[in-house]
Design a protein around this motif. Sequence first.
Motif, PDB file in Angstrom:
ATOM      1  N   ASN B 112       0.810  -1.209  -0.214  1.00 13.22           N
ATOM      2  CA  ASN B 112       0.170  -0.023   0.075  1.00 13.22           C
ATOM      3  C   ASN B 112       0.931   1.213  -0.021  1.00 13.22           C
ATOM      4  OD1 ASN B 112      -1.183  -2.217   1.337  1.00 13.22           O
ATOM      5  ND2 ASN B 112      -3.005  -0.901   1.538  1.00 13.22           N
ATOM      6  N   ASP B 113       0.413   2.058  -0.768  1.00 12.04           N
ATOM      7  CA  ASP B 113       1.075   3.441  -0.767  1.00 12.04           C
ATOM      8  C   ASP B 113       0.256   4.549  -1.503  1.00 12.04           C
ATOM      9  OD1 ASP B 113       1.232   3.394  -3.411  1.00 12.04           O
ATOM     10  OD2 ASP B 113       3.542   4.076  -3.669  1.00 12.04           O
ATOM     11  N   PRO B 114       0.362   5.639  -1.156  1.00  6.22           N
ATOM     12  CA  PRO B 114      -0.439   7.003  -1.427  1.00  6.22           C
ATOM     13  C   PRO B 114      -0.853   6.928  -2.832  1.00  6.22           C
ATOM     14  CG  PRO B 114       1.208   7.706   0.090  1.00  6.22           C
ATOM     15  CD  PRO B 114       1.648   6.486  -0.219  1.00  6.22           C
ATOM     16  N   THR B 115       0.487   6.689  -3.575  1.00  7.67           N
ATOM     17  CA  THR B 115       0.119   7.097  -5.055  1.00  7.67           C
ATOM     18  C   THR B 115      -0.561   5.973  -5.916  1.00  7.67           C
ATOM     19  OG1 THR B 115       2.500   6.052  -5.500  1.00  7.67           O
ATOM     20  CG2 THR B 115       2.260   8.576  -5.337  1.00  7.67           C
ATOM     21  N   ASP B 116      -0.158   4.605  -5.848  1.00 10.07           N
ATOM     22  CA  ASP B 116      -0.871   3.441  -6.711  1.00 10.07           C
ATOM     23  C   ASP B 116      -2.046   3.054  -6.105  1.00 10.07           C
ATOM     24  OD1 ASP B 116       0.930   3.285  -9.058  1.00 10.07           O
ATOM     25  OD2 ASP B 116       2.375   2.774  -7.474  1.00 10.07           O
ATOM     26  N   PRO B 117      -2.802   2.523  -6.895  1.00 12.47           N
ATOM     27  CA  PRO B 117      -3.987   1.600  -6.437  1.00 12.47           C
ATOM     28  C   PRO B 117      -3.491   0.620  -5.584  1.00 12.47           C
ATOM     29  CG  PRO B 117      -4.035   1.596  -8.745  1.00 12.47           C
ATOM     30  CD  PRO B 117      -2.908   2.710  -8.203  1.00 12.47           C
ATOM     31  N   SER B 118      -4.006   0.321  -4.334  1.00 14.40           N
ATOM     32  CA  SER B 118      -3.207  -0.613  -3.323  1.00 14.40           C
ATOM     33  C   SER B 118      -3.773  -2.155  -4.100  1.00 14.40           C
ATOM     34  CB  SER B 118      -3.584  -0.372  -2.137  1.00 14.40           C
ATOM     35  OG  SER B 118      -4.947  -0.888  -1.736  1.00 14.40           O
ATOM     36  N   VAL B 119      -3.211  -3.036  -3.365  1.00 13.97           N
ATOM     37  CA  VAL B 119      -3.495  -4.336  -3.475  1.00 13.97           C
ATOM     38  C   VAL B 119      -5.108  -4.512  -3.259  1.00 13.97           C
ATOM     39  CG1 VAL B 119      -2.892  -6.629  -3.156  1.00 13.97           C
ATOM     40  CG2 VAL B 119      -1.327  -5.006  -3.342  1.00 13.97           C
ATOM     41  N   ASP B 120      -5.280  -4.291  -2.058  1.00 11.73           N
ATOM     42  CA  ASP B 120      -6.750  -4.162  -1.613  1.00 11.73           C
ATOM     43  C   ASP B 120      -7.526  -3.955  -2.384  1.00 11.73           C
ATOM     44  OD1 ASP B 120      -6.104  -5.030   1.503  1.00 11.73           O
ATOM     45  OD2 ASP B 120      -4.825  -3.451   0.670  1.00 11.73           O
ATOM     46  N   LEU B 121      -7.500  -2.562  -3.063  1.00  6.97           N
ATOM     47  CA  LEU B 121      -8.356  -1.988  -4.019  1.00  6.97           C
ATOM     48  C   LEU B 121      -8.451  -2.809  -5.408  1.00  6.97           C
ATOM     49  CD1 LEU B 121     -10.209   0.652  -4.183  1.00  6.97           C
ATOM     50  CD2 LEU B 121      -8.218   1.548  -5.579  1.00  6.97           C
ATOM     51  N   LEU B 122      -7.428  -3.350  -5.713  1.00  5.30           N
ATOM     52  CA  LEU B 122      -7.415  -4.037  -7.075  1.00  5.30           C
ATOM     53  C   LEU B 122      -8.439  -5.378  -6.843  1.00  5.30           C
ATOM     54  CD1 LEU B 122      -4.059  -3.559  -8.584  1.00  5.30           C
ATOM     55  CD2 LEU B 122      -5.906  -2.914  -9.425  1.00  5.30           C
ATOM     56  N   LYS B 123      -7.964  -5.818  -5.667  1.00  8.15           N
ATOM     57  CA  LYS B 123      -8.690  -7.222  -5.245  1.00  8.15           C
ATOM     58  C   LYS B 123     -10.343  -6.953  -5.415  1.00  8.15           C
ATOM     59  CE  LYS B 123      -8.582 -10.187  -1.299  1.00  8.15           C
ATOM     60  NZ  LYS B 123      -8.065 -10.363   0.085  1.00  8.15           N
ATOM     61  N   VAL B 124     -10.570  -5.933  -4.781  1.00  7.88           N
ATOM     62  CA  VAL B 124     -12.273  -5.797  -4.848  1.00  7.88           C
ATOM     63  C   VAL B 124     -12.795  -5.280  -6.102  1.00  7.88           C
ATOM     64  CG1 VAL B 124     -12.280  -5.647  -2.379  1.00  7.88           C
ATOM     65  CG2 VAL B 124     -11.939  -3.642  -3.509  1.00  7.88           C
ATOM     66  N   THR B 125     -11.966  -4.536  -6.890  1.00  6.29           N
ATOM     67  CA  THR B 125     -12.715  -4.254  -8.076  1.00  6.29           C
ATOM     68  C   THR B 125     -12.128  -4.589  -9.358  1.00  6.29           C
ATOM     69  OG1 THR B 125     -10.813  -2.547  -8.118  1.00  6.29           O
ATOM     70  CG2 THR B 125     -12.713  -1.683  -7.082  1.00  6.29           C
ATOM     71  N   ALA B 126     -11.020  -4.916  -9.348  1.00  7.43           N
ATOM     72  CA  ALA B 126     -10.404  -5.678 -10.723  1.00  7.43           C
ATOM     73  C   ALA B 126     -10.918  -7.298 -10.909  1.00  7.43           C
ATOM     74  CB  ALA B 126      -8.901  -5.641 -10.761  1.00  7.43           C
ATOM     75  N   ILE B 127     -10.936  -7.909  -9.660  1.00  3.68           N
ATOM     76  CA  ILE B 127     -11.054  -9.254  -9.960  1.00  3.68           C
ATOM     77  C   ILE B 127     -12.704  -9.453 -10.243  1.00  3.68           C
ATOM     78  CG2 ILE B 127     -11.460 -11.321  -8.535  1.00  3.68           C
ATOM     79  CD1 ILE B 127      -8.549 -10.681  -8.825  1.00  3.68           C
ATOM     80  N   PRO B 128     -13.699  -8.523  -9.716  1.00  6.16           N
ATOM     81  CA  PRO B 128     -15.064  -8.881 -10.212  1.00  6.16           C
ATOM     82  C   PRO B 128     -15.162  -8.479 -11.638  1.00  6.16           C
ATOM     83  CG  PRO B 128     -14.892  -7.740  -8.238  1.00  6.16           C
ATOM     84  CD  PRO B 128     -13.598  -7.866  -8.647  1.00  6.16           C
ATOM     85  N   LEU B 129     -14.525  -7.482 -12.303  1.00  5.56           N
ATOM     86  CA  LEU B 129     -14.264  -7.037 -13.567  1.00  5.56           C
ATOM     87  C   LEU B 129     -13.896  -8.123 -14.468  1.00  5.56           C
ATOM     88  CD1 LEU B 129     -15.056  -4.378 -14.923  1.00  5.56           C
ATOM     89  CD2 LEU B 129     -12.608  -4.225 -15.261  1.00  5.56           C
ATOM     90  N   MET B 130     -12.809  -8.625 -14.198  1.00  4.43           N
ATOM     91  CA  MET B 130     -12.286  -9.667 -14.770  1.00  4.43           C
ATOM     92  C   MET B 130     -13.146 -10.829 -14.978  1.00  4.43           C
ATOM     93  SD  MET B 130      -8.219  -9.717 -13.955  1.00  4.43           S
ATOM     94  CE  MET B 130      -7.698 -10.993 -14.944  1.00  4.43           C
ATOM     95  N   LYS B 131     -13.942 -11.028 -13.896  1.00  5.50           N
ATOM     96  CA  LYS B 131     -14.977 -12.210 -13.829  1.00  5.50           C
ATOM     97  C   LYS B 131     -15.974 -11.864 -14.981  1.00  5.50           C
ATOM     98  CE  LYS B 131     -14.336 -14.278  -9.642  1.00  5.50           C
ATOM     99  NZ  LYS B 131     -14.669 -14.189  -8.105  1.00  5.50           N
TER     100      LYS B 131
END
Lengths: 1193, 341
Positions: B112-131
């Motif tokens: 996690n850092d302030p500039t990039d989307p964090s892993v948690d955010l990708l986990k909750v947004t990108a994964i459903p999208l890929m589905k």
Amino acid sequence: MEKKEQKRHQHKHSGPKAQKKNRKKEQVTEPEQDERKRNPRAFSVQSAVRMAKTFHRAQDIKTKKHHIPLVDRTPLEPPPVVVVVMGPPKVGKSTLIRCLIKNYTRQKLSDICGPVTIVSGKKRRLTFIECNNDINSMIDLAKVADLVLMLIDASFGFEMETFEFLNICQVHGFPRVMGVLTHLDTFKNNKTLSKTKKRLKHRFWTEVYQGAKLFYLSGMVYGEYQTQEVKNLGRFISVMKFRPLVWRTSHPYVVADRMEDLTDPEAIRLNPKCDRTVSLYGYLRGTFLKNKCQVHIPGVGDFSVADVSFLPDPCPLPEVIKKRALNVKERLLYAPMAGVGGLVYDKDAVYIDMPSGHEEVRPTTELVQSLIGTQATLDAKMAASKVSLFTGTAALTPEENPMESREWDERAQRERRRAVFADEDEDDDGEQESDEEEDEEEEDEEDEDEEGVTTLKKHDKKAAETAAPPVKKQKFEEMSMEMPAFADSDDELEKIEGEETEEDESEEEEEEGDEEKEEMEKGEPAKRSSGPDSGLCSEEDDEDEEDDSDMDEDGDGTMGYETPLLNMLNVFCVCVYIEGALRWKEDLAQKATKAYLRHQLAAPNLRKLVYGTVTGDEEEDSNDEEELGGLFKVSRPEKSKKVRADAMDCSRFQPDNSHDWDQEEVRSSIRDCFVTGKWEEDKDAATLLKEDDELYGDFEDMETGQVHKAKTGNKDQAEEEAPQVKLDDDEVQKNKRLEKKRRLKERFDAQYDDGDATYFDDLKEEMQKQAEMNRQEFEDVDDEIRVQYEGFRPGMYVRVEIPALPCEFVTNFDPHYPIILGGLGPSEGNVGYLQMRLKKHRWHNRILKTRDPLILSLGWRRFQTMPLYYIEDHNGRHRLLKYTPEHMHCGATIWGPITPQGTGFLAVQTVGGIKASFRIAATGVVLDLDKSVTIVKKLKLIGYPYKIFKNTCFIQGMFNTVLEVAKFEGASIRTVSGIKGQIKKALRTPLGAFRATFEDRLLMSDIVFLRSWYPASVPQLYNPVTSLLMPVGQKDTWAGMRTLGQLKHDLGIRNKPNQDSLYKPVVRQVRHFNPLHVPKELQKALPFKNKPKQMQAKGKTPRDLQRPAVVREPHEKKVAALLDALSSVYAYKNKKARAEQHAKHKEFLQQKEKQDAERQKRLKEERKKTYRAMGQKEKKKLKSSLKGASKNN
Amino acid sequence: VASLCFRQRLVLSTLSRKREKILNIRSKDDNPGLRDFEASFVRLLDKVTNGTRIEINQTGTVLFYQPGLLYGGSVEHECNVQRSIGYYLEALLMLAPFGKTLLRAVLKGVTNDPTDPSVDLLKVTAIPLMKKFGIDGAGLEIKVLKRGMTPAGGGEVLFTCPVRRSMKPVQLTEPGKIKRIRGTAISLQMANRIVDSARSILNKFIPDIYIYTDHMKGASSGKSAGFGLTLVAETVNGTFLGAEVMSTPQGQGDPVLPEDFGRNCAKLLLEEVYRVSITKHTFVSGVDRYVIEFLRHIRDFFQIMFKIEQQKPGEDEQKGGEKVLMTCVGAGYSNISKTIK
């Protein structure tokens, strides 16, 4: 083709006929209906197993019929159907095409040369192509054919070409195949005719499918087939349906029906072998073709397309579909290669075919001749000449800019117009005016179509006069050429919306406008100064440029700044500036309106913002450099650029914190995004409930007898009550009703039809929906723009411009050979390793050898490559094979073009010449693509023991260095006799020797080997077959790399066999065995039986021990003879007596047996009797005892 | 714009298999050439592909990239701590479905850092999208094994993704209504305070809010301290909108109260909801600079142009900012790395 419901004839409802029919129906139907009732046992389940079996079988048959559903991508106006007429020579192909064309269009075509497109019906066009007897053409045409008319000479029977073609078709996705039997009039006997027909039909069926259509053309009338038969054939063709093939639906392709050489004649004159720029024309088929994509031309090679444009259809379908048949005007024929349709249209020209005008008019004077012969222009010669000012100094040469000259070439090759710009580039600024006039004159000569563009150019030049360097000018040109469509449409869009906002933003506009003016006047420096103040500077600048072109198109270059487009742009920018300056806390209402307006403005600009400016950045780079004393360049990091270029590579959106979410108004602006907010009318829970009411509203409560009525009028009342709902728009109402109906139906289907819906049906429906959506999405967009979004759609007549084609393509052009432009996918232009499954064709008479060059037809391509054959071992290892198996699949790895997995291919050994045997060597499918190979070859390293201990021994000869041994430490080795062992450690001397241990003791005569796997490398040969570049008449003689065997055969080289491999007479040495030696002690201990017998050879018996021979007296002799005679008599008597005795005894035995059998029988009977009596007695006893017991009880 | 689109260009180049030459990478900068994290990114690409050729000139201002075939498999990568794992993961998300074999990547670095989307955010947004794109199944997963905060890192993320032959076309035209909000607070002590403040704002919109607290102790908590909050809103149509805030590394920036922190995050989510665009074929929220560059690159690499339509909000609807509807015709891309048997 749409399936149209035919109008059925009316049934009679009254009269004697109807009565009769009714009576018949009653009689027939009643018992039929009652079949199950009348005889229920016949339909009852007899055996569960059998029932299951029948059910399974029915299901199997049902599912076998399913194909994977494909998305239907056929466009509304499909391209003409490609009908390939194929057959061996002299079978009547041209005649058939001629007859069919005559049948459809009433025109006679003398020479079938290239594709011939005709309108065959109200919804169908056909393109006939004749396939000549060359395997190259056969392969190419099989890839594009929708329907193949396979002509077969019945008087001869099938020929190899037919089967070869069928196999080619099979590999590249099977198009529709229809057989046509010709030469049937040669049969005199009717019976042989029908027999031949039947035989050929059945053979044809086994190749294609059972019941494939085979057409008979019985005979010729005046050199043509019978009209009625041709008509019937035509009908078959026009109702034929086609199944989309995977490769073709995923790749665009064009069967070129016209070719124009666009190369500058001057360039050809200078170098007749220079690369040519060619434009090819044809209907686009398959899928969407994107501009600037890569194409493969089978027989030539891979090329990238310079430009694609669509032209008006030269052979259009009739516009209005009437009920009657086509009239004569609508029956069009288009065959430019055959010289029909003398008038052809290009993007910017009209060509008229003049049959006699091909001869070149040669000037007679010698001087002129020599002038024509010169290779370089005067300018060039001047440029090449050198002048030295002082002796000893280097000669001065005029400065040349290779970049420019190259560009000049590019332009000049295509169009004369382009060349003008190149001249201009070379000129200095001072001379511009005079040049310009010349240019304009030149332009005037150009076609009238181009007038718009030429005027545009003039304006461009004027604008450029002020400051812009020559490079810039070209960019202008490109811009205006590339995106006229965008500019136009945007203008219009913005005009409409611009008017609304002009007033609001007038102040800013003026300011900005002023700035712009200044900028334009100052030219470059001004632009740079305006750079830093916004992040959007580059876009702005570029858009300015575009604006210029836009304005010019409008026709007034002078008042360009006032055009709405520019205003809009300014406004947009200003809004951005203001955004930062304003604080949200001031007043929200105003801001809201402003934001709204901004969004309104942003709408049309968005597309421009994204796609409008691409070349901007590089352009700036080149202009910004400032020269210091003409030598050094000051590199000055610029603030603005840095900000942009080094911005964080981060996908996260940095929101401007303009919304204060603590405020209620702001918060309420997203209220409806939550489930707690307001819902749309059609999704609102209340309305849904109401609909449910309407659906299931009427019901009677059976228990209470209460009748519940639905409140149907409810909605209408509500509408009446609310006058704000606009009653006038019926459209909305209608849509609503339709929507409701649809939803009701959906619900009904879901409830009642769910039983039938299978996975397959669902999939099919989904595909259909997607297809519908795809079709609708861009339906209403203008073609010019639509082409940019989705590419050129199939069915369009396109002109494809291809630069840098080899000159042989043009000089050796033969219209009888098909030219196909096969579009390639994103990565299919690359080359890599392909793993494929391959099987030698069962009719090809020899197996294939690894690393022998083979010509493959894969995807669009035909190329020569060197395959390595392998087979997969049980552990997944790919073991190299020297030859393909005889009747089995094997793997093959080649170095070739990347082609999607699952693509079929076929292999031939040569494409040149016709051999008697079957030419298709192998077929298969691509399995995998990779950048490395995994094939290994077995390698046995051999060594010999030189010292043997118990189970350890030293082995030499396997390796050469200690390092090599170290690499193989621990590896398992084996002797030929089967003793397993392991490499332990390297020895110091001799080099490469090592210590190894074995499970048993070795002999010095043993050979030790180590089995290892060595990776084989695939030769990187990818040699496209360039058969189209061969001279006319020799196009079927392309010969690529020869195989080793061919080379040896051609050069007469014979391998020298290994001396050891030769057979020699077997010489066997006699083996000598030593006698067995048993020690004396052991001998003593042994029992006598086993003691070696010390038998010496008996010596000669001494004379005294030898017995003397007996010599009889005559009397004695007589006695002896008598005794002999008597004894033989006696022996004879004895023998005779014995034989008699034997016979007697046999008889006696037989007798006895008989008696015994009788006795046995008798005894058995007696025994039976007694047993029966005993049994009865027993029974009686039992009975009596039971009785007694019962009595006792 | 070499460095802004560095990642996009390399990813698109890998997918389209077109060679790519990136010139002028910070050539006018005082510190020219590739940064460490970019070099690390190139190395990661090299690991997941086979036959890739990379040439970088001496100053690092020119990069030549000839992509090989996407391979997948087990990959372990030490990500540079200058950027968080999200930077690398975003690229992998695009590449992974088109590999030859299932990708199983262990990425180590800053989660996690302030500039990039964090892993948690990708986990909750990108994964459903890929589905939604048809990439589903048991294999698709992002898992935080260890957490690592900014400067020192020490986090570990496991990303697995199955391979697919082709993707499904999607229509994401209706964002739907938000039905619930979930979140994760990363902190040891102050989690409750962050959660409460975030809830205080979001509760005005919807009651269904649950924010988990993520305690990672000991070795699994990484090398440096920090805290953060990730919020995600799920709509009835299965669309996920996310927002997050991370603390700046120790000793940098102004100290923030956890309460403010939570509030900020909640507001960011609302902002996201306001902006959320309706896009048809890609997930782009709003049209900003980065997205524009991305669209241009898609055009350059695949010749795909998006039809961009502005959707006018209804009269009385209160659904936040204007939406953009983007439509395109796919390139017919299919996974050519996958083996068929």
